[in-house]
Design an enzyme around this catalytic site. Structure first.
Site, PDB file in Angstrom:
ATOM      1  N   TYR A  63      52.612  43.089  46.523  1.00 39.77           N
ATOM      2  CA  TYR A  63      52.616  44.284  45.693  1.00 39.77           C
ATOM      3  C   TYR A  63      53.984  44.949  45.718  1.00 39.77           C
ATOM      4  O   TYR A  63      54.620  45.008  46.774  1.00 39.77           O
ATOM      5  CB  TYR A  63      51.585  45.287  46.198  1.00 39.77           C
ATOM      6  CG  TYR A  63      50.168  44.831  46.144  1.00 39.77           C
ATOM      7  CD1 TYR A  63      49.470  44.813  44.948  1.00 39.77           C
ATOM      8  CD2 TYR A  63      49.525  44.418  47.300  1.00 39.77           C
ATOM      9  CE1 TYR A  63      48.154  44.389  44.912  1.00 39.77           C
ATOM     10  CE2 TYR A  63      48.208  44.000  47.274  1.00 39.77           C
ATOM     11  CZ  TYR A  63      47.532  43.988  46.075  1.00 39.77           C
ATOM     12  OH  TYR A  63      46.237  43.563  46.038  1.00 39.77           O
ATOM     13  N   TYR A 122      37.157  50.915  37.141  1.00 42.32           N
ATOM     14  CA  TYR A 122      37.747  49.611  37.435  1.00 42.32           C
ATOM     15  C   TYR A 122      38.146  49.548  38.900  1.00 42.32           C
ATOM     16  O   TYR A 122      38.896  50.398  39.387  1.00 42.32           O
ATOM     17  CB  TYR A 122      38.966  49.370  36.545  1.00 42.32           C
ATOM     18  CG  TYR A 122      39.670  48.072  36.863  1.00 42.32           C
ATOM     19  CD1 TYR A 122      38.982  46.875  36.795  1.00 42.32           C
ATOM     20  CD2 TYR A 122      40.997  48.059  37.261  1.00 42.32           C
ATOM     21  CE1 TYR A 122      39.604  45.686  37.117  1.00 42.32           C
ATOM     22  CE2 TYR A 122      41.634  46.867  37.583  1.00 42.32           C
ATOM     23  CZ  TYR A 122      40.930  45.679  37.505  1.00 42.32           C
ATOM     24  OH  TYR A 122      41.539  44.500  37.825  1.00 42.32           O
ATOM     25  N   LEU A 124      40.301  48.072  41.582  1.00 42.70           N
ATOM     26  CA  LEU A 124      41.537  47.314  41.737  1.00 42.70           C
ATOM     27  C   LEU A 124      41.558  46.541  43.043  1.00 42.70           C
ATOM     28  O   LEU A 124      42.045  45.403  43.097  1.00 42.70           O
ATOM     29  CB  LEU A 124      42.752  48.246  41.714  1.00 42.70           C
ATOM     30  CG  LEU A 124      43.151  48.877  40.389  1.00 42.70           C
ATOM     31  CD1 LEU A 124      42.356  50.137  40.136  1.00 42.70           C
ATOM     32  CD2 LEU A 124      44.634  49.209  40.397  1.00 42.70           C
ATOM     33  N   LEU A 126      39.598  46.063  47.130  1.00 41.29           N
ATOM     34  CA  LEU A 126      38.573  46.349  48.137  1.00 41.29           C
ATOM     35  C   LEU A 126      38.788  45.385  49.301  1.00 41.29           C
ATOM     36  O   LEU A 126      38.755  44.168  49.120  1.00 41.29           O
ATOM     37  CB  LEU A 126      37.176  46.158  47.537  1.00 41.29           C
ATOM     38  CG  LEU A 126      35.972  46.294  48.455  1.00 41.29           C
ATOM     39  CD1 LEU A 126      35.962  47.642  49.156  1.00 41.29           C
ATOM     40  CD2 LEU A 126      34.686  46.114  47.654  1.00 41.29           C
ATOM     41  N   ILE A 137      30.928  47.902  56.146  1.00 46.27           N
ATOM     42  CA  ILE A 137      31.987  48.823  55.726  1.00 46.27           C
ATOM     43  C   ILE A 137      32.295  48.660  54.242  1.00 46.27           C
ATOM     44  O   ILE A 137      32.514  49.650  53.529  1.00 46.27           O
ATOM     45  CB  ILE A 137      33.253  48.617  56.577  1.00 46.27           C
ATOM     46  CG1 ILE A 137      32.944  48.934  58.039  1.00 46.27           C
ATOM     47  CG2 ILE A 137      34.394  49.499  56.077  1.00 46.27           C
ATOM     48  CD1 ILE A 137      34.044  48.549  58.991  1.00 46.27           C
ATOM     49  N   SER A 139      30.221  47.766  51.901  1.00 42.68           N
ATOM     50  CA  SER A 139      29.133  48.419  51.171  1.00 42.68           C
ATOM     51  C   SER A 139      29.270  49.934  51.211  1.00 42.68           C
ATOM     52  O   SER A 139      28.995  50.627  50.228  1.00 42.68           O
ATOM     53  CB  SER A 139      27.779  48.003  51.758  1.00 42.68           C
ATOM     54  OG  SER A 139      27.533  46.632  51.532  1.00 42.68           O
ATOM     55  N   HIS A 163      37.712  42.085  38.766  1.00 39.12           N
ATOM     56  CA  HIS A 163      38.052  40.676  38.618  1.00 39.12           C
ATOM     57  C   HIS A 163      38.027  40.019  39.994  1.00 39.12           C
ATOM     58  O   HIS A 163      38.364  40.656  40.992  1.00 39.12           O
ATOM     59  CB  HIS A 163      39.441  40.516  37.991  1.00 39.12           C
ATOM     60  CG  HIS A 163      39.567  41.157  36.653  1.00 39.12           C
ATOM     61  ND1 HIS A 163      40.415  42.211  36.409  1.00 39.12           N
ATOM     62  CD2 HIS A 163      38.920  40.910  35.484  1.00 39.12           C
ATOM     63  CE1 HIS A 163      40.302  42.584  35.148  1.00 39.12           C
ATOM     64  NE2 HIS A 163      39.405  41.819  34.568  1.00 39.12           N
ATOM     65  N   ASN A 168      36.349  32.474  45.203  1.00 40.18           N
ATOM     66  CA  ASN A 168      36.056  33.443  46.268  1.00 40.18           C
ATOM     67  C   ASN A 168      34.549  33.685  46.340  1.00 40.18           C
ATOM     68  O   ASN A 168      34.036  34.734  45.947  1.00 40.18           O
ATOM     69  CB  ASN A 168      36.816  34.749  45.995  1.00 40.18           C
ATOM     70  CG  ASN A 168      36.895  35.620  47.233  1.00 40.18           C
ATOM     71  OD1 ASN A 168      36.183  35.417  48.206  1.00 40.18           O
ATOM     72  ND2 ASN A 168      37.765  36.613  47.188  1.00 40.18           N
ATOM     73  N   TYR A 175      29.090  40.892  45.402  1.00 36.53           N
ATOM     74  CA  TYR A 175      28.941  41.682  44.181  1.00 36.53           C
ATOM     75  C   TYR A 175      27.618  41.401  43.482  1.00 36.53           C
ATOM     76  O   TYR A 175      26.987  42.313  42.930  1.00 36.53           O
ATOM     77  CB  TYR A 175      30.115  41.414  43.236  1.00 36.53           C
ATOM     78  CG  TYR A 175      31.389  42.101  43.669  1.00 36.53           C
ATOM     79  CD1 TYR A 175      31.433  43.483  43.846  1.00 36.53           C
ATOM     80  CD2 TYR A 175      32.558  41.374  43.902  1.00 36.53           C
ATOM     81  CE1 TYR A 175      32.590  44.117  44.250  1.00 36.53           C
ATOM     82  CE2 TYR A 175      33.732  42.010  44.296  1.00 36.53           C
ATOM     83  CZ  TYR A 175      33.736  43.382  44.471  1.00 36.53           C
ATOM     84  OH  TYR A 175      34.882  44.012  44.869  1.00 36.53           O
ATOM     85  N   GLU A 176      27.187  40.157  43.495  1.00 34.68           N
ATOM     86  CA  GLU A 176      25.911  39.847  42.857  1.00 34.68           C
ATOM     87  C   GLU A 176      24.752  40.517  43.584  1.00 34.68           C
ATOM     88  O   GLU A 176      23.793  40.967  42.951  1.00 34.68           O
ATOM     89  CB  GLU A 176      25.719  38.334  42.783  1.00 34.68           C
ATOM     90  CG  GLU A 176      26.636  37.666  41.757  1.00 34.68           C
ATOM     91  CD  GLU A 176      26.451  36.169  41.664  1.00 34.68           C
ATOM     92  OE1 GLU A 176      25.814  35.582  42.582  1.00 34.68           O
ATOM     93  OE2 GLU A 176      26.946  35.569  40.682  1.00 34.68           O
TER      94      GLU A 176
END
Length: 252
Positions: A63, A122, A124, A126, A137, A139, A163, A168, A175-176
């Protein structure tokens, strides 16, 4: 994030980079006495050096300094840290965008009529320190963002999206489980440090009465998976052809 270190890292031209890291196989986690031992607070400018060190360890991209300056000081971002024993062990960075300002590849999340006036959340980035993964943590951080975006004053936010690398699997499963669904396949979306371009998925969940376009269905989901499979088959064929040619391309 289950065991976390997700990454959603992308770069559009030189505009913005996003990352989400849900991790690989790391068994050296340290159980917390209780999730109540973790404190949540927003990032401040003094966190820049610590956050930069953590992100360089968690995420496979570099970054720019300006990104760290922005997420630790700008009110544009929801930048929340999980702190344990005075150290940052996890963070989530998100922002609210007008739906109409999204990039082309992110359109289609909302119906056209709803999208004209709606905002969208959105994610960016996590991530959670490798020693403290599998403690809930991730969650906790995600729940805090969702709670923030579902208050009465933010009812204009109709969805949250992110995204993630197609490879991954821990992040995708996380996420699901949190009711995010596959929206689209993004070929060559990521620019990964030392590994070139990689494919990504867009995942989305709906809040505050938001919903997917009426034409969206399981057929759309199957279509995105099919595109991903076709891309992988093509990559495999190119690799086999390259190896075959290299094998018989003897120098005189």
């Amino acid at each position: 994030m289950a065991q976390f270190s997700f990454y959603n890292s992308k770069q559009h031209g030189n505009s913005e980079i996003e990352t989400n890291d849900i991790s690989r196989n790391s068994n050296d986690h340290v159980p917390l006495c209780s999730i109540n031992d973790v404190q949540l607070r927003f990032l401040v400018p003094d966190d820049l050096s610590e956050v930069r060190t953590l992100c360089q360890d968690w995420f496979p991209i570099d970054y720019p300094l300006s990104w760290y300056e922005d997420i630790t000081s700008s009110s544009r971002f929801f930048s929340l840290a999980a702190v344990y024993n005075l150290a940052i062990i996890g963070l989530i960075v998100a922002e609210i965008k007008p739906y109409r300002s999204l990039n082309k590849e992110d359109r289609g999340i909302l119906p056209d009529g709803l999208g004209k006036t709606a905002d969208i959340g959105y994610i960016l980035s996590l991530g959670v320190h490798r020693k403290h993964r599998r403690n809930g943590i991730g969650s906790l951080l995600l729940d805090s963002l969702i709670n923030h975006l579902t208050t009465a004053e933010r009812q204009s936010v109709k969805a949250i999206f992110l995204h993630v690398l197609t490879t991954n699997e821990p992040a995708i499963l996380f996420y699901e489980k949190r009711r995010f669904t596959l929206h689209s396949f993004l070929p060559y979306y990521y620019h990964i440090r030392g590994k070139g371009q990689r494919d990504g998925f867009t995942y989305v969940t709906y809040i505050n009465g938001g919903h997917q376009p009426h034409y969206a269905s399981k057929l759309c989901w199957i279509g995105e998976i099919f595109k991903w499979l076709v891309m992988r088959v093509r990559q495999a064929i190119r690799w086999i052809c390259h190896k075959t040619v290299s094998r018989f391309n003897f120098a005189p």
